[in-house]
Write an enzyme that holds these catalytic residues in place. Structure first.
Site, PDB file in Angstrom:
ATOM      1  N   ARG A 177       0.786  -1.277   0.314  1.00 16.27           N
ATOM      2  CA  ARG A 177       0.220  -0.039  -0.291  1.00 16.27           C
ATOM      3  C   ARG A 177       0.933   1.628   0.029  1.00 16.27           C
ATOM      4  O   ARG A 177       0.186   1.611   0.987  1.00 16.27           O
ATOM      5  CB  ARG A 177      -0.455   0.076   1.351  1.00 16.27           C
ATOM      6  CG  ARG A 177      -2.137  -1.231   1.144  1.00 16.27           C
ATOM      7  CD  ARG A 177      -2.963  -1.072  -0.065  1.00 16.27           C
ATOM      8  NE  ARG A 177      -3.767  -2.093  -0.026  1.00 16.27           N
ATOM      9  CZ  ARG A 177      -4.028  -2.838  -0.192  1.00 16.27           C
ATOM     10  NH1 ARG A 177      -2.651  -4.272  -0.260  1.00 16.27           N
ATOM     11  NH2 ARG A 177      -4.974  -3.980  -0.093  1.00 16.27           N
ATOM     12  N   SER A 255     -10.505  -0.886   3.832  1.00  8.86           N
ATOM     13  CA  SER A 255      -9.386  -0.712   4.612  1.00  8.86           C
ATOM     14  C   SER A 255      -8.019   0.353   5.697  1.00  8.86           C
ATOM     15  O   SER A 255      -8.050   1.654   5.154  1.00  8.86           O
ATOM     16  CB  SER A 255      -8.357  -1.807   4.414  1.00  8.86           C
ATOM     17  OG  SER A 255      -9.107  -2.589   4.214  1.00  8.86           O
ATOM     18  N   GLU A 351      -4.255   3.792   6.719  1.00 13.24           N
ATOM     19  CA  GLU A 351      -3.902   3.534   5.272  1.00 13.24           C
ATOM     20  C   GLU A 351      -3.789   4.366   4.492  1.00 13.24           C
ATOM     21  O   GLU A 351      -3.369   5.257   3.141  1.00 13.24           O
ATOM     22  CB  GLU A 351      -4.789   2.141   4.995  1.00 13.24           C
ATOM     23  CG  GLU A 351      -4.818   1.643   3.451  1.00 13.24           C
ATOM     24  CD  GLU A 351      -5.238   0.716   2.704  1.00 13.24           C
ATOM     25  OE1 GLU A 351      -5.042  -0.376   2.725  1.00 13.24           O
ATOM     26  OE2 GLU A 351      -6.310   1.052   1.903  1.00 13.24           O
TER      27      GLU A 351
HETATM   28  N1  EPU Z   1     -10.876 -10.586  10.876  1.00  7.31           N
HETATM   29  C1  EPU Z   1     -11.610 -10.523  11.892  1.00  7.31           C
HETATM   30  N2  EPU Z   1     -12.070  -9.574  11.965  1.00  7.31           N
HETATM   31  C2  EPU Z   1     -12.546  -8.559  11.504  1.00  7.31           C
HETATM   32  C3  EPU Z   1     -12.400  -8.074   9.578  1.00  7.31           C
HETATM   33  C4  EPU Z   1     -11.685  -9.050  10.184  1.00  7.31           C
HETATM   34  O1  EPU Z   1     -11.053 -11.118  12.405  1.00  7.31           O
HETATM   35  O2  EPU Z   1     -13.176  -7.203  11.991  1.00  7.31           O
HETATM   36  C5  EPU Z   1     -10.080 -11.663  10.587  1.00  7.31           C
HETATM   37  C6  EPU Z   1     -11.053 -12.298   9.434  1.00  7.31           C
HETATM   38  O3  EPU Z   1     -11.600 -13.141   9.847  1.00  7.31           O
HETATM   39  C7  EPU Z   1      -9.550 -12.322   8.734  1.00  7.31           C
HETATM   40  C8  EPU Z   1      -8.930 -11.836   8.157  1.00  7.31           C
HETATM   41  O4  EPU Z   1      -8.756 -10.731   9.444  1.00  7.31           O
HETATM   42  O5  EPU Z   1      -9.447 -14.286   8.531  1.00  7.31           O
HETATM   43  C9  EPU Z   1      -8.751 -10.766   7.904  1.00  7.31           C
HETATM   44  O6  EPU Z   1      -9.366 -10.409   7.209  1.00  7.31           O
HETATM   45  P1  EPU Z   1     -10.182 -10.186   5.835  1.00  7.31           P
HETATM   46  O7  EPU Z   1      -9.276 -11.595   4.310  1.00  7.31           O
HETATM   47  O8  EPU Z   1     -11.044  -9.258   5.684  1.00  7.31           O
HETATM   48  O9  EPU Z   1      -8.884  -9.302   5.006  1.00  7.31           O
HETATM   49  P2  EPU Z   1      -8.164  -8.137   5.813  1.00  7.31           P
HETATM   50  O10 EPU Z   1      -6.710  -8.183   5.144  1.00  7.31           O
HETATM   51  O11 EPU Z   1      -8.541  -7.383   6.712  1.00  7.31           O
HETATM   52  C10 EPU Z   1      -6.721  -6.974   3.529  1.00  7.31           C
HETATM   53  C11 EPU Z   1      -6.910  -5.951   2.335  1.00  7.31           C
HETATM   54  C12 EPU Z   1      -7.712  -5.364   1.813  1.00  7.31           C
HETATM   55  C13 EPU Z   1      -8.142  -6.520   0.479  1.00  7.31           C
HETATM   56  C14 EPU Z   1      -8.153  -7.958   1.661  1.00  7.31           C
HETATM   57  C15 EPU Z   1      -8.668  -8.671   0.889  1.00  7.31           C
HETATM   58  C16 EPU Z   1      -5.012  -4.337   3.994  1.00  7.31           C
HETATM   59  C17 EPU Z   1      -4.881  -3.142   4.724  1.00  7.31           C
HETATM   60  N3  EPU Z   1      -6.386  -4.627   3.824  1.00  7.31           N
HETATM   61  O12 EPU Z   1      -7.661  -6.826   4.213  1.00  7.31           O
HETATM   62  O13 EPU Z   1      -8.191  -4.210   1.316  1.00  7.31           O
HETATM   63  O14 EPU Z   1      -9.591  -6.574   0.127  1.00  7.31           O
HETATM   64  O15 EPU Z   1      -7.495  -7.799   2.370  1.00  7.31           O
HETATM   65  O16 EPU Z   1      -7.307  -9.272  -0.010  1.00  7.31           O
HETATM   66  O17 EPU Z   1      -4.356  -5.004   3.193  1.00  7.31           O
HETATM   67  C18 EPU Z   1      -8.300  -1.682   0.904  1.00  7.31           C
HETATM   68  O18 EPU Z   1      -6.588  -2.056   1.027  1.00  7.31           O
HETATM   69  O19 EPU Z   1      -8.545  -0.602   1.298  1.00  7.31           O
HETATM   70  C19 EPU Z   1      -8.605  -2.827   1.015  1.00  7.31           C
HETATM   71  C20 EPU Z   1      -9.549  -3.618   1.066  1.00  7.31           C
END
Ligand code: EPU
Length: 355
Positions: A177, A255, A351
């Site tokens: 990012r 995010s 971010e």
């Molecule tokens: N989780 C929780 N509680 C929550 C949210 C997440 O326990 O409220 C856990 C989920 O269960 C999961 C893990 O955290 O096991 C990761 O969550 P998720 O798969 O939703 O992905 P993320 O790491 O929260 C990242 C990117 C997103 C991207 C997704 C999918 C970043 C900061 N964010 O989110 O990017 O869409 O992976 O690849 O790297 C963005 O940058 O704006 C964005 C949406």
């Protein structure tokens, strides 16, 4: 607000609005007023700004799609809104399609268009809000693909010299990012150049990028273990719609924090206390933690502070509950940072760019 078509050396006027509301131009829907808003329709418009006696020397802020910014105040700088359109196949090689889009094209429409044309490769990045020009700024990424994996080069105009430059991936310094366009220090290009066009390299033969839990789940649910690009696109859209708010309905900037990276030792220490923590070991021996999980574990999901809140289906996304100010969003973000630091000793880094 009034239109002030400003004639320069050529016959085409610059599209300038004074005292322009930026509420419609940021995906959080935050109130802020730009003293001067210039909408750039062509590369030549950028040069007109550079040559302009007043705007040329004024501080500038490049607004792109407004999907990765928290506006906490009115802007005295000249705000440049990039609206350069156009998309085309540059060439087709034996091993890739090279596709180009104007920086003002909406990102998701561009992704859908490439698939319609039969040029797959961007499907995992479907439905990310914002513009094509903003995509390299923060090296957007989702479901196992980052922009840098499909990047060929971009064109930009230097806001001091008015010269056009082409930058390859190495010159963009892509990180998680992150890119040279987010940095203001030495060598950084934030506020110093305007991205006008971006070219993508979509490799042949196409292979789906799987391995991400949500996609594996879709394959298991549907029994389809060899999805085509259109199917992956549809799955990604469904996955995102299920857990991310649509900025057209609820203001947000995706995010809000980056997923923090810690040492193996730090991670072991946290696992000792919180065995459930979601973490991903990285090839270099460090470990990425799910910031959403950390925030959720601190009890923030669905909470509201003032008119800002934490989305109830994804704790990593802060939302505008209606009429929030940028200051309210930042206050909430600080409170979250403090509680995550208090419990886990980890500093979350925002971010979006906070202005
Ligand atoms: N989780 C929780 N509680 C929550 C949210 C997440 O326990 O409220 C856990 C989920 O269960 C999961 C893990 O955290 O096991 C990761 O969550 P998720 O798969 O939703 O992905 P993320 O790491 O929260 C990242 C990117 C997103 C991207 C997704 C999918 C970043 C900061 N964010 O989110 O990017 O869409 O992976 O690849 O790297 C963005 O940058 O704006 C964005 C949406």
């Amino acid at each position: 607000m009034h239109q002030n078509p400003c004639m320069t050396t050529t016959a085409t006027p610059l599209d300038v609005t004074t005292r322009a509301s930026l509420r419609e131009h940021n995906s959080f829907g935050l109130p802020a007023v730009a003293r001067t808003l210039v909408r750039l329709k062509t590369e030549a418009d950028v040069r007109r700004v550079v040559d302009h006696p007043e705007y040329g020397v004024a501080p500038k802020f490049v607004l792109g799609g407004g999907s990765n910014v928290v506006l906490t105040r009115d802007l005295d700088s000249v705000v440049l809104k990039v609206e350069i359109l156009g998309r085309r196949l540059v060439r087709e090689d034996a091993d890739a399609w090279i596709v180009e889009a104007g920086a003002g094209e909406p990102w998701h429409n561009f992704v859908a268009w490439t698939l319609d044309q039969g040029w797959p490769g961007l499907e995992n990045l479907a439905l990310i809000p914002g513009s094509v020009g903003a995509a390299p700024v923060q090296n957007i990424g989702a479901y196992g693909v980052e922009l840098k994996d499909r990047f060929e080069a971009l064109d930009a105009v230097d806001l001091v010299t008015g010269r056009s430059v082409t930058l390859d991936a190495a010159a963009c310094h892509f990180g998680y990012r992150d890119s040279v366009f987010k940095h203001t220090g030495f060598g950084g290009l934030a506020g110093k150049s305007v991205i006008t066009r971006v070219r993508f390299r979509l490799p042949k033969p196409w292979q789906p990028v799987r391995g991400y839990l949500d996609i594996e789940r879709k394959m298991a649910e549907t029994g389809n273990s060899a999805p085509d690009a259109r199917t992956v696109f549809d799955w990604i859209c469904a996955i995102r719609r299920a857990k991310l708010p649509d900025p057209a309905v609820i203001g947000n900037a995706g995010s809000f924090f980056k997923n923090p990276v810690v040492t193996e030792e730090q991670c072991r220490d946290i696992i000792g206390r919180d065995p459930e923590i979601v973490h991903y070991p990285l090839p270099d021996g460090t470990v990425k933690l799910a910031a959403g999980w950390l925030i959720d574990a601190c009890g923030w999901k669905g909470k509201t502070v003032g008119r800002a809140g934490v989305y109830d289906k994804q704790a990593l996304v802060l939302v505008n509950r209606g009429g929030a100010s940028g200051a309210e969003v930042v206050t909430l973000a600080r409170a979250i940072q403090e509680s995550v630091y208090g419990r886990f000793g980890i500093r979350l880094e925002p971010e979006p760019i906070i202005v």
